[in-house]
Design a protein around this motif. Structure first.
Motif, mmCIF file in Angstrom:
data_model
loop_
_atom_site.group_PDB
_atom_site.id
_atom_site.type_symbol
_atom_site.label_atom_id
_atom_site.label_comp_id
_atom_site.label_asym_id
_atom_site.label_seq_id
_atom_site.Cartn_x
_atom_site.Cartn_y
_atom_site.Cartn_z
ATOM 1 N N SER A 212 9.350 -3.860 -19.901
ATOM 2 C CA SER A 212 8.571 -4.364 -18.994
ATOM 3 C C SER A 212 9.164 -3.847 -17.627
ATOM 4 C CB SER A 212 8.034 -5.865 -18.666
ATOM 5 O OG SER A 212 9.458 -6.536 -18.880
ATOM 6 N N ALA A 213 9.964 -2.955 -17.449
ATOM 7 C CA ALA A 213 10.506 -2.440 -16.002
ATOM 8 C C ALA A 213 9.586 -1.659 -15.400
ATOM 9 C CB ALA A 213 11.790 -1.554 -16.678
ATOM 10 N N GLY A 214 8.457 -0.991 -15.704
ATOM 11 C CA GLY A 214 7.491 -0.585 -14.995
ATOM 12 C C GLY A 214 6.782 -1.253 -14.130
ATOM 13 N N TYR A 215 6.553 -2.489 -14.751
ATOM 14 C CA TYR A 215 5.869 -3.433 -14.061
ATOM 15 C C TYR A 215 6.447 -4.016 -12.843
ATOM 16 C CZ TYR A 215 2.573 -3.977 -17.828
ATOM 17 O OH TYR A 215 1.469 -3.611 -18.762
ATOM 18 N N LEU A 216 8.073 -4.268 -13.113
ATOM 19 C CA LEU A 216 8.813 -4.589 -11.920
ATOM 20 C C LEU A 216 8.866 -3.767 -10.741
ATOM 21 C CD1 LEU A 216 11.865 -6.310 -13.962
ATOM 22 C CD2 LEU A 216 9.714 -7.383 -12.931
ATOM 23 N N VAL A 217 9.056 -2.410 -11.162
ATOM 24 C CA VAL A 217 8.980 -1.496 -10.264
ATOM 25 C C VAL A 217 7.715 -1.171 -9.665
ATOM 26 C CG1 VAL A 217 9.484 1.098 -9.773
ATOM 27 C CG2 VAL A 217 10.985 -0.231 -11.332
ATOM 28 N N GLY A 218 6.557 -1.566 -10.442
ATOM 29 C CA GLY A 218 5.395 -1.527 -9.744
ATOM 30 C C GLY A 218 5.065 -2.759 -8.738
ATOM 31 N N TRP A 219 5.992 -3.735 -8.651
ATOM 32 C CA TRP A 219 5.819 -4.701 -7.599
ATOM 33 C C TRP A 219 5.602 -4.271 -6.146
ATOM 34 C CZ3 TRP A 219 8.670 -9.492 -9.952
ATOM 35 C CH2 TRP A 219 7.969 -10.108 -11.057
ATOM 36 N N PRO A 220 6.822 -3.683 -5.824
ATOM 37 C CA PRO A 220 6.810 -3.214 -4.375
ATOM 38 C C PRO A 220 5.679 -2.300 -4.126
ATOM 39 C CG PRO A 220 9.106 -2.844 -5.521
ATOM 40 C CD PRO A 220 7.971 -3.287 -6.453
ATOM 41 N N LEU A 221 5.268 -1.468 -4.779
ATOM 42 C CA LEU A 221 4.332 -0.574 -4.598
ATOM 43 C C LEU A 221 2.824 -1.287 -4.565
ATOM 44 C CD1 LEU A 221 5.570 2.424 -6.898
ATOM 45 C CD2 LEU A 221 5.665 2.101 -4.351
ATOM 46 N N GLY A 222 2.785 -2.244 -5.376
ATOM 47 C CA GLY A 222 1.655 -2.869 -5.700
ATOM 48 C C GLY A 222 1.499 -3.919 -4.116
ATOM 49 N N ALA A 223 2.520 -4.627 -3.780
ATOM 50 C CA ALA A 223 2.551 -5.221 -2.368
ATOM 51 C C ALA A 223 2.176 -4.142 -1.294
ATOM 52 C CB ALA A 223 3.917 -5.739 -2.218
ATOM 53 N N PHE A 224 2.634 -2.990 -1.308
ATOM 54 C CA PHE A 224 2.564 -2.247 -0.337
ATOM 55 C C PHE A 224 0.965 -1.581 -0.067
ATOM 56 C CE2 PHE A 224 2.094 1.984 1.694
ATOM 57 C CZ PHE A 224 2.983 1.918 2.738
ATOM 58 N N VAL A 225 0.343 -1.442 -1.389
ATOM 59 C CA VAL A 225 -1.151 -1.091 -1.344
ATOM 60 C C VAL A 225 -1.866 -2.284 -0.889
ATOM 61 C CG1 VAL A 225 -2.993 -0.451 -2.712
ATOM 62 C CG2 VAL A 225 -0.669 0.609 -2.776
ATOM 63 N N THR A 226 -1.564 -3.449 -1.593
ATOM 64 C CA THR A 226 -2.361 -4.691 -1.006
ATOM 65 C C THR A 226 -2.346 -4.810 0.354
ATOM 66 O OG1 THR A 226 -1.541 -5.890 -3.014
ATOM 67 C CG2 THR A 226 -2.647 -7.041 -1.336
ATOM 68 N N GLY A 227 -1.048 -4.706 0.916
ATOM 69 C CA GLY A 227 -0.965 -4.968 2.465
ATOM 70 C C GLY A 227 -1.560 -3.633 3.255
ATOM 71 N N TRP A 228 -1.650 -2.591 2.798
ATOM 72 C CA TRP A 228 -2.071 -1.572 3.283
ATOM 73 C C TRP A 228 -3.667 -1.648 3.245
ATOM 74 C CZ3 TRP A 228 -5.787 2.452 2.027
ATOM 75 C CH2 TRP A 228 -5.620 3.653 2.921
ATOM 76 N N ILE A 229 -4.357 -2.273 2.351
ATOM 77 C CA ILE A 229 -5.893 -2.308 2.271
ATOM 78 C C ILE A 229 -5.968 -3.479 3.460
ATOM 79 C CG2 ILE A 229 -7.623 -3.277 0.897
ATOM 80 C CD1 ILE A 229 -6.480 -1.466 -1.160
ATOM 81 N N VAL A 230 -5.333 -4.642 3.297
ATOM 82 C CA VAL A 230 -5.554 -5.661 4.249
ATOM 83 C C VAL A 230 -5.461 -5.217 5.730
ATOM 84 C CG1 VAL A 230 -4.771 -7.784 5.051
ATOM 85 C CG2 VAL A 230 -4.883 -7.474 2.537
ATOM 86 N N GLU A 231 -4.534 -4.185 5.904
ATOM 87 C CA GLU A 231 -4.251 -3.987 7.312
ATOM 88 C C GLU A 231 -5.557 -3.005 7.835
ATOM 89 O OE1 GLU A 231 -0.487 -1.949 7.112
ATOM 90 O OE2 GLU A 231 0.576 -3.833 6.988
#
Lengths: 200, 209
Positions: free
Chosen positions: B105-124
């Motif tokens: 499940s390492a890929g999911y963990l590494v995906g977290w920062p990027l996921g948070a970035f994209v989430t924030g990017w869309i909100v912004e």
């Protein structure tokens, strides 16, 4: 496993080896583990890792706790592969999983968190030129470690406050006040940091 | 990134250029990393009469992006992963150490920062936080982006086809993650209403003196 981390105090050569060297070795070994050709080489590598656990004087109980979760997954994966790709492939895939996770676990067991923090801080030095400040990275990590019990206590507070008021609402009713308290704490922390000249 | 709006927190005209983060941002990043950890310590929430256990850790990831914005949300997740990597047992279930980065499940963990970035990017990108925007941001960032990294790594590690890996992810994680996307949206809206001024990051004029 202590409350502070997975580190197992000890005095073996593996414990005393510098953290950076262990990380480098781990990286190389992980890359090598993927390239192992067949079940025999994977088995031999597993035996080496088991020997390293013994060499680091990791008690069996601790080693078992460290590897048990991945063993379960490896069993599932191995069983699945058995049907699709045959016994050899199943053994290799399952063995590689156990191998790489237990090897990484060994580094974690024999390396103090503080030493790994130092490695992170030193690793940030070359990033100075893209605006990463190693000292600030270390500061954030230290603050985050401190924040874990603080926020955990805040979740407790919110739960108790809700119970006292008889609120049995869902996740949202719990998470909004938690977030509000968390952000307030962050704001106070930020002011305290600014007052201590972190921005100067 | 539009420097005028994208990172409009209080006292940091220099931040969007990628220089030093001000103290307040350091605090927000650290405390949100602590929040993600604390959400993992909490016992799982059970949905549908106990049939679906949901750990709240990925809710923390979505909230990091939604509440802190792209940059700080990314960094909060990264700091959390750093704490896990140095051996603190902060992943839900008390897991921690370098082993989790070698597991399937390492890929999911590494995906977290990027996921948070994209989430924030869309909100912004949106002027005000509405439910559709929030849902879009949380599903795209918190689910799709995380899966886009998690599924290939998982498939590689357990040596299955990406299709089978996708099926596994869809069956095991998707119901919980979609629920968390909804919860994250509602919570973010609630937080923005509750905190009009002090710590409401990612808002225009969130100035605090």
């Amino acid at each position: 496993m202590s409350a502070l981390g997975v580190y197992l105090p000890g005095d073996s050569p593996l414990h005393r080896a510098p953290a950076g060297a262990k990380l480098l070795g781990l990286t190389l070994a992980e890359a090598g583990a993927v390239l192992l050709p067949g079940p025999w080489s994977v088995g031999a590598a597993l035996a080496v890792v088991a020997g390293l656990y013994a060499f680091a004087r990791v008690p069996f109980r601790v080693a078992w706790a460290q590897t048990r979760p991945i063993l379960l997954i490896a069993l599932l994966v191995g069983g699945f592969q058995m049907f699709g790709a045959g016994v050899d492939r199943a053994l290799v895939v399952a063995g590689q999983l156990v191998l790489s996770v237990s090897l990484a676990g060994l580094v974690t067991l024999t390396t103090r968190s503080a030493d790994l923090l130092d490695v992170i801080e030193r690793g940030c030095r070359p990033l100075r030129f893209v605006g990463v400040d190693g000292a600030r990275v270390a500061l954030v990590l230290a603050l985050a470690i401190r924040a874990v019990p603080v926020v955990a206590a805040l979740t407790q507070e919110v739960r108790e406050a809700q119970r006292a008021r008889g609120v049995t609402g869902g996740l949202t009713a719990f998470a909004v006040p938690l977030l509000v308290r968390t952000l307030r704490y962050a704001d106070n922390l930020g002011e305290a940091l600014a007052a201590r000249g972190v921005d100067d | 990134m539009r420097p005028d709006q994208s990172d409009n927190h209080a006292d940091s005209p220099q931040t969007p250029s990628g220089r030093r983060l001000p103290a307040r941002d350091l605090a927000l990043i650290a405390v949100f990393a602590g929040l993600i950890a604390a959400l993992g310590l909490a016992p799982p929430v059970y949905l549908f009469g106990g049939s679906v256990p949901i750990t709240l850790q990925t809710l923390g990831v979505m909230l990091a992006g939604s509440v802190l914005g792209a940059r700080r949300g990314f960094l909060a997740c990264l700091v959390f992963l750093a704490l896990v990597a140095i051996g603190l047992p902060l992943l839900s279930g008390g897991r921690g150490g370098l082993g989790v980065f070698a597991g399937p499940s390492a890929g999911y963990l590494v995906g977290w920062p990027l996921g948070a970035f994209v989430t924030g990017w869309i909100v912004e990108r949106s002027r005000r936080y509405s439910i559709p925007v929030g849902l879009l941001a949380n599903v795209v960032g918190g689910v799709l982006v995380v899966y886009a990294l998690g599924i290939p790594v998982q498939s590689w590690r357990i040596s299955t086809s990406t299709f089978v890996g996708t099926l596994i992810a869809a069956a095991v994680y998707l119901p919980g993650d979609l629920t968390k996307a909804v919860v994250s949206t509602l919570v973010t809206r609630g937080v923005r209403r509750a905190l009009p001024t002090p710590a409401g990051p990612g808002r225009t004029g969130s100035d605090r003196t």
